[in-house]
Design an enzyme around this catalytic site. Structure first.
Site, PDB file in Angstrom:
ATOM      1  N   ARG A  37      18.908  74.685  18.948  1.00  0.00           N
ATOM      2  CA  ARG A  37      20.334  74.479  19.243  1.00  0.00           C
ATOM      3  C   ARG A  37      21.048  75.795  19.531  1.00  0.00           C
ATOM      4  NH1 ARG A  37      21.890  69.734  19.246  1.00  0.00           N
ATOM      5  NH2 ARG A  37      20.560  68.110  18.411  1.00  0.00           N
ATOM      6  N   HIS A  67       9.831  78.433  24.741  1.00  0.00           N
ATOM      7  CA  HIS A  67      10.835  77.504  25.284  1.00  0.00           C
ATOM      8  C   HIS A  67      12.220  77.985  24.852  1.00  0.00           C
ATOM      9  CE1 HIS A  67      12.942  73.911  26.443  1.00  0.00           C
ATOM     10  NE2 HIS A  67      11.856  73.207  26.669  1.00  0.00           N
ATOM     11  N   TYR A  70      17.324  74.304  24.049  1.00  0.00           N
ATOM     12  CA  TYR A  70      17.650  73.335  25.106  1.00  0.00           C
ATOM     13  C   TYR A  70      19.147  73.103  25.257  1.00  0.00           C
ATOM     14  CZ  TYR A  70      17.042  70.318  20.989  1.00  0.00           C
ATOM     15  OH  TYR A  70      17.100  69.790  19.735  1.00  0.00           O
ATOM     16  N   HIS A 107      15.406  74.776  30.570  1.00  0.00           N
ATOM     17  CA  HIS A 107      16.031  73.676  31.310  1.00  0.00           C
ATOM     18  C   HIS A 107      17.072  74.324  32.218  1.00  0.00           C
ATOM     19  CE1 HIS A 107      15.050  70.675  27.823  1.00  0.00           C
ATOM     20  NE2 HIS A 107      13.988  71.279  28.299  1.00  0.00           N
ATOM     21  N   GLU A 142      12.123  73.941  34.184  1.00  0.00           N
ATOM     22  CA  GLU A 142      11.475  72.669  33.873  1.00  0.00           C
ATOM     23  C   GLU A 142      12.022  71.549  34.750  1.00  0.00           C
ATOM     24  OE1 GLU A 142      11.263  71.853  29.695  1.00  0.00           O
ATOM     25  OE2 GLU A 142      10.499  69.815  29.998  1.00  0.00           O
ATOM     26  N   ASP A 176       7.160  68.455  33.611  1.00  0.00           N
ATOM     27  CA  ASP A 176       7.106  67.591  32.438  1.00  0.00           C
ATOM     28  C   ASP A 176       6.815  66.174  32.929  1.00  0.00           C
ATOM     29  OD1 ASP A 176       8.060  65.722  30.387  1.00  0.00           O
ATOM     30  OD2 ASP A 176       8.844  67.478  29.348  1.00  0.00           O
ATOM     31  N   HIS A 179       9.485  63.604  32.105  1.00  0.00           N
ATOM     32  CA  HIS A 179      10.707  63.828  32.882  1.00  0.00           C
ATOM     33  C   HIS A 179      10.556  63.395  34.344  1.00  0.00           C
ATOM     34  CE1 HIS A 179      12.105  67.239  29.928  1.00  0.00           C
ATOM     35  NE2 HIS A 179      11.951  66.081  29.350  1.00  0.00           N
ATOM     36  N   HIS A 211       4.087  70.040  30.844  1.00  0.00           N
ATOM     37  CA  HIS A 211       4.411  69.367  29.584  1.00  0.00           C
ATOM     38  C   HIS A 211       3.833  67.970  29.691  1.00  0.00           C
ATOM     39  CE1 HIS A 211       8.176  71.951  28.448  1.00  0.00           C
ATOM     40  NE2 HIS A 211       7.036  72.535  28.137  1.00  0.00           N
ATOM     41  N   ASP A 224      14.962  60.397  29.377  1.00  0.00           N
ATOM     42  CA  ASP A 224      14.243  61.459  28.673  1.00  0.00           C
ATOM     43  C   ASP A 224      13.881  61.075  27.246  1.00  0.00           C
ATOM     44  OD1 ASP A 224      13.103  63.798  27.792  1.00  0.00           O
ATOM     45  OD2 ASP A 224      14.846  65.067  28.163  1.00  0.00           O
ATOM     46  N   HIS A 226      10.491  60.861  25.069  1.00  0.00           N
ATOM     47  CA  HIS A 226       9.050  61.112  25.016  1.00  0.00           C
ATOM     48  C   HIS A 226       8.353  60.075  24.136  1.00  0.00           C
ATOM     49  CE1 HIS A 226       9.673  65.693  25.873  1.00  0.00           C
ATOM     50  NE2 HIS A 226      10.468  64.927  26.602  1.00  0.00           N
ATOM     51  N   GLU A 256       4.436  67.454  23.892  1.00  0.00           N
ATOM     52  CA  GLU A 256       5.743  67.434  23.213  1.00  0.00           C
ATOM     53  C   GLU A 256       6.003  66.003  22.773  1.00  0.00           C
ATOM     54  OE1 GLU A 256       7.960  68.704  26.723  1.00  0.00           O
ATOM     55  OE2 GLU A 256       8.467  70.552  25.675  1.00  0.00           O
TER      56      GLU A 256
HETATM   57 ZN    ZN Z   1      12.178  65.880  27.385  1.00  0.00          ZN
HETATM   58 FE    FE Z   2       9.395  69.187  28.349  1.00  0.00          FE
HETATM   59 FE    FE Z   3      11.958  71.165  27.661  1.00  0.00          FE
END
Ligand code: ZN
Ligand code: FE
Ligand code: FE
Length: 280
Positions: A37, A67, A70, A107, A142, A176, A179, A211, A224, A226, A256
């Site tokens: 975060r 990464h 996000y 992202h 991504e 991804d 995604h 991913h 989105d 997963h 992920e």
């Molecule tokens: Zn995602």
């Molecule tokens: Fe991802």
């Molecule tokens: Fe990501």
């Protein structure tokens, strides 16, 4: 060789991540550079990096993927939100030089109602500020599910961003699977066609990491969500086919997927490796 791993907690440092990866049969891993975060990053310990290098060599780990948080939004309308994204990106890229030559994924951002063109311009302005000629890290954008006002939900948007970056040799793409599926690309029935579309828009040589996630949702859902490999709408066979495809099989793959225990990723890696082997 199959280069595969999963997202790991970075709370105990680099050496601990390499050892955890090795314990589940992984030979790479992904981690957040700081709290996902946002917020302050812990100092990198040179001792930890040295111990990591030994552990990585023992485990056959040559590539790792960091990464970005996000919540960063270099396309933000609010100046302070955008300034925070720029500061964090610049700081992360500097920290990445502790482990030279690795990958850093982000992202692209969300245009929050300003429109895609304005979003793309803000993202590229930010990247043109933070990328440095001397950096050894490759920054990856991504592919996104196109949720809300996310930028990067189509290959053309990613290509547009890259085309406006001055140091574009420092930039690649992380695809991804969840995604792109939720973004509308049919990797289940038409992987070949999706890769052709990617090659036409972005160029397959830009693709540096995958991913690997199943999706809870039907194609084009733009949500989105997963799912574990084989538990979702894409399925084990289609995802194993991604790992076996001649244009993709030498890339590093990162799970992920939603699991409580790290050992469960080990089981997922073994299932994928077996399904992949049968396709090669
Ligand atoms: Zn995602
Ligand atoms: Fe991802
Ligand atoms: Fe990501």
């Amino acid at each position: 060789m199959f280069t595969i791993g999963c997202h790991l907690s970075s709370s105990k440092g680099y050496e601990a991540m390499a050892r955890t990866a090795a314990s589940i049969g992984a030979n790479t891993f992904q981690f957040f550079t700081r709290n996902p975060r946002g917020g302050r990053a812990k100092d990198i310990s040179p001792d930890d990096v040295e111990a990591f290098e030994t552990a990585a060599e023992e485990a056959g780990i040559t590539r790792i993927l960091a990464h970005a948080p996000y919540t960063l939004n270099p396309a933000a309308a609010k100046p302070e939100t955008r300034e925070f994204a720029l500061m964090t990106l610049a700081d992360d890229l500097q920290r990445m030089e502790a482990t030279p030559g690795q990958l850093y994924n982000m992202h692209p951002g969300a245009h929050v109602g300003q429109g895609t063109e304005a979003g793309i311009q803000k993202i590229t302005d930010a990247l043109n500020q933070v990328l440095k000629p001397e950096q050894s890290t490759t920054l990856l954008l991504e592919t996104m599910a196109g949720k809300g006002t996310e930028v990067g939900g189509t290959f053309e948007e990613l290509a547009d961003i890259i085309s406006r970056i001055q140091l574009s040799d420092k930039v690649g793409v992380c695809l991804d699977t969840c995604h792109v599926w939720e973004g509308g690309y049919d990797i289940k029935e038409n992987l070949e066609g999706v890769l052709e579309a990617f090659d036409r828009a972005v160029g397959l040589s830009r693709l540096r990491a995958i991913h690997l996630n199943d999706s809870k949702n039907p194609r084009s859902a733009h949500k989105d969500r997963h799912e574990v490999i084989g538990g979702g709408r894409i399925g084990l066979d289609a995802l194993a086919a991604v790992t076996a495809h001649p244009a993709l099989r030498d890339l590093p793959f990162y799970l992920e997927t939603p699991h409580d225990e790290v050992a469960e990723y080990g089981e997922e890696i073994r299932a994928l490796a077996a399904a992949r082997e049968a396709m090669l």
